[in-house]
Design a protein around this motif. Structure first.
Motif, short mmCIF file in Angstrom:
data_model
loop_
_atom_site.label_atom_id
_atom_site.label_comp_id
_atom_site.label_asym_id
_atom_site.label_seq_id
_atom_site.Cartn_x
_atom_site.Cartn_y
_atom_site.Cartn_z
N TRP A 81 0.81 -1.22 0.00
CA TRP A 81 0.00 0.00 0.00
C TRP A 81 0.85 1.27 0.00
O TRP A 81 0.34 2.36 -0.29
CB TRP A 81 -0.90 0.03 1.24
CG TRP A 81 -2.03 -0.95 1.18
CD1 TRP A 81 -2.37 -1.75 0.11
CD2 TRP A 81 -2.97 -1.23 2.20
NE1 TRP A 81 -3.45 -2.52 0.41
CE2 TRP A 81 -3.85 -2.23 1.70
CE3 TRP A 81 -3.15 -0.78 3.50
CZ2 TRP A 81 -4.90 -2.76 2.45
CZ3 TRP A 81 -4.19 -1.30 4.26
CH2 TRP A 81 -5.06 -2.27 3.73
N VAL A 82 2.11 1.16 0.34
CA VAL A 82 2.98 2.32 0.52
C VAL A 82 3.75 2.61 -0.77
O VAL A 82 4.18 1.69 -1.47
CB VAL A 82 3.97 2.08 1.68
CG1 VAL A 82 4.90 3.28 1.84
CG2 VAL A 82 3.21 1.81 2.97
N GLY A 119 3.58 8.06 0.51
CA GLY A 119 2.15 8.02 0.79
C GLY A 119 1.62 6.61 0.77
O GLY A 119 2.37 5.63 0.70
N VAL A 120 0.30 6.53 0.82
CA VAL A 120 -0.39 5.24 0.74
C VAL A 120 -1.36 5.29 -0.43
O VAL A 120 -1.97 6.32 -0.70
CB VAL A 120 -1.13 4.91 2.06
CG1 VAL A 120 -0.15 4.70 3.19
CG2 VAL A 120 -2.12 6.02 2.42
N SER A 121 -1.47 4.17 -1.12
CA SER A 121 -2.37 4.05 -2.27
C SER A 121 -3.26 2.84 -2.04
O SER A 121 -2.79 1.70 -2.02
CB SER A 121 -1.56 3.87 -3.56
OG SER A 121 -2.41 3.78 -4.68
N ILE A 122 -4.57 3.12 -1.86
CA ILE A 122 -5.54 2.06 -1.60
C ILE A 122 -6.65 2.18 -2.63
O ILE A 122 -7.44 3.12 -2.61
CB ILE A 122 -6.12 2.17 -0.17
CG1 ILE A 122 -5.00 2.14 0.86
CG2 ILE A 122 -7.11 1.05 0.08
CD1 ILE A 122 -5.48 2.33 2.28
N GLY A 123 -6.67 1.26 -3.56
CA GLY A 123 -7.69 1.29 -4.60
C GLY A 123 -7.54 2.50 -5.49
O GLY A 123 -6.51 2.72 -6.12
N HIS A 124 -8.59 3.32 -5.52
CA HIS A 124 -8.60 4.51 -6.37
C HIS A 124 -8.16 5.78 -5.63
O HIS A 124 -8.26 6.87 -6.18
CB HIS A 124 -10.01 4.73 -6.93
CG HIS A 124 -10.48 3.61 -7.79
ND1 HIS A 124 -10.09 3.45 -9.10
CD2 HIS A 124 -11.33 2.57 -7.51
CE1 HIS A 124 -10.67 2.38 -9.60
NE2 HIS A 124 -11.42 1.82 -8.67
N VAL A 153 -3.13 9.07 -0.80
CA VAL A 153 -2.91 10.12 0.20
C VAL A 153 -1.41 10.18 0.45
O VAL A 153 -0.78 9.16 0.73
CB VAL A 153 -3.66 9.84 1.52
CG1 VAL A 153 -3.34 10.92 2.55
CG2 VAL A 153 -5.15 9.74 1.28
N GLY A 154 -0.84 11.38 0.30
CA GLY A 154 0.61 11.47 0.42
C GLY A 154 1.08 12.78 0.98
O GLY A 154 0.32 13.75 1.13
N ALA A 185 -4.24 14.60 -1.53
CA ALA A 185 -5.10 13.43 -1.74
C ALA A 185 -5.53 13.43 -3.21
O ALA A 185 -5.78 14.49 -3.78
CB ALA A 185 -6.32 13.47 -0.83
N ALA A 186 -5.58 12.25 -3.80
CA ALA A 186 -5.98 12.13 -5.20
C ALA A 186 -6.99 10.99 -5.33
O ALA A 186 -6.86 9.96 -4.66
CB ALA A 186 -4.77 11.86 -6.09
N ILE A 187 -7.97 11.20 -6.20
CA ILE A 187 -8.97 10.17 -6.49
C ILE A 187 -8.91 9.89 -7.99
O ILE A 187 -9.00 10.80 -8.82
CB ILE A 187 -10.38 10.64 -6.09
CG1 ILE A 187 -10.45 10.95 -4.59
CG2 ILE A 187 -11.41 9.57 -6.46
CD1 ILE A 187 -11.79 11.49 -4.17
#
Length: 222
Positions: free
Chosen positions: A126-127, A169-174, A177-178, A218-220
């Motif tokens: 996730w990182v 940051g962390v990336s979970i799915g879509h 957050v970094g 934060a990105a979506i």
């Protein structure tokens, strides 16, 4: 023509693109806050620690399990606080020898700009870790969009400013957050690989330049 480090990084990205279906584009929106410091306490999001915000479209390109790139076009609004200002008295300005008046009241200088960051990302579960160059195009106080010529004087790479981002940051799915640290390196048309390396080395050690900024984002992706 001398290539900037941003151009070199973009070239490297193109060379790393695989010619298979593994490459995946994801489009989204990104936004966040500019911060003066990154202290993990109750003061992190206080008004005194916030210097502005940024927002805009972003694209993420996955080229494999561990490697990805992200490229964004962000409207960025920042305020620089100057803790000390000084001016000469009119008599001193005329004679060359005069009293210097110090004004200890802090003042703020607001900057509006378009940031174009390009980051290489290495993902571990996730990182992720991210780093890359950024071009910043300063926007004037008034832009006449009806003239049809405003972009020619605004988006000129040689007159833009160059900086370098380091983050994680962390990336979970879509959702990503970094946090990143942006190091200012000077005008794009004047920087060299050596000057950037020296600037990064010095600022990573000190981390107290008024031109540098912490960014919480934060990105979506859709």
């Amino acid at each position: 023509m001398k290539k900037t480090m941003f151009h070199l990084a973009f070239t490297v990205m193109l060379l790393l693109l695989p010619g298979t279906a593994e490459a995946q584009f994801s489009f989204g929106v990104k936004g966040g806050l500019n911060l003066t410091s990154m202290k993990l306490n109750n003061d992190l999001l206080k008004a005194s620690n916030r210097t502005g915000f940024f927002a805009g479209p972003t694209v993420r390109l996955k080229t494999g399990t561990f490697v990805a790139f992200d490229l964004s076009a962000l409207y960025n609004e920042r305020s620089f606080r100057l803790s000390e200002n000084f001016t000469e008295t009119p008599e001193g300005a005329a004679s060359g020898v005069g009293e210097t008046v110090f004004d200890m009241e802090p003042t703020s200088v607001k900057q509006r700009a378009i940031d174009i960051p390009l980051n290489l990302r290495l993902k571990f579960g996730w990182v992720y870790l991210a780093a890359g160059p950024q071009l910043t195009f300063n926007l004037k106080d008034k832009i006449d969009l009806t003239s049809g010529e405003w972009y020619k004087t605004t988006f000129r790479p040689k007159t833009s400013t160059f900086s370098v981002n380091f983050g994680a940051g962390v990336s979970i799915g879509h959702v990503d957050v970094g946090v990143s640290y942006n190091i200012a390196c000077g005008n794009t048309g004047e920087i060299t690989a050596q000057s950037v390396a020296d600037e990064v080395k010095q600022n990573v050690k000190l981390m107290d330049s008024k031109q540098n900024v912490w960014q919480l984002s934060a990105a979506i992706y859709f």
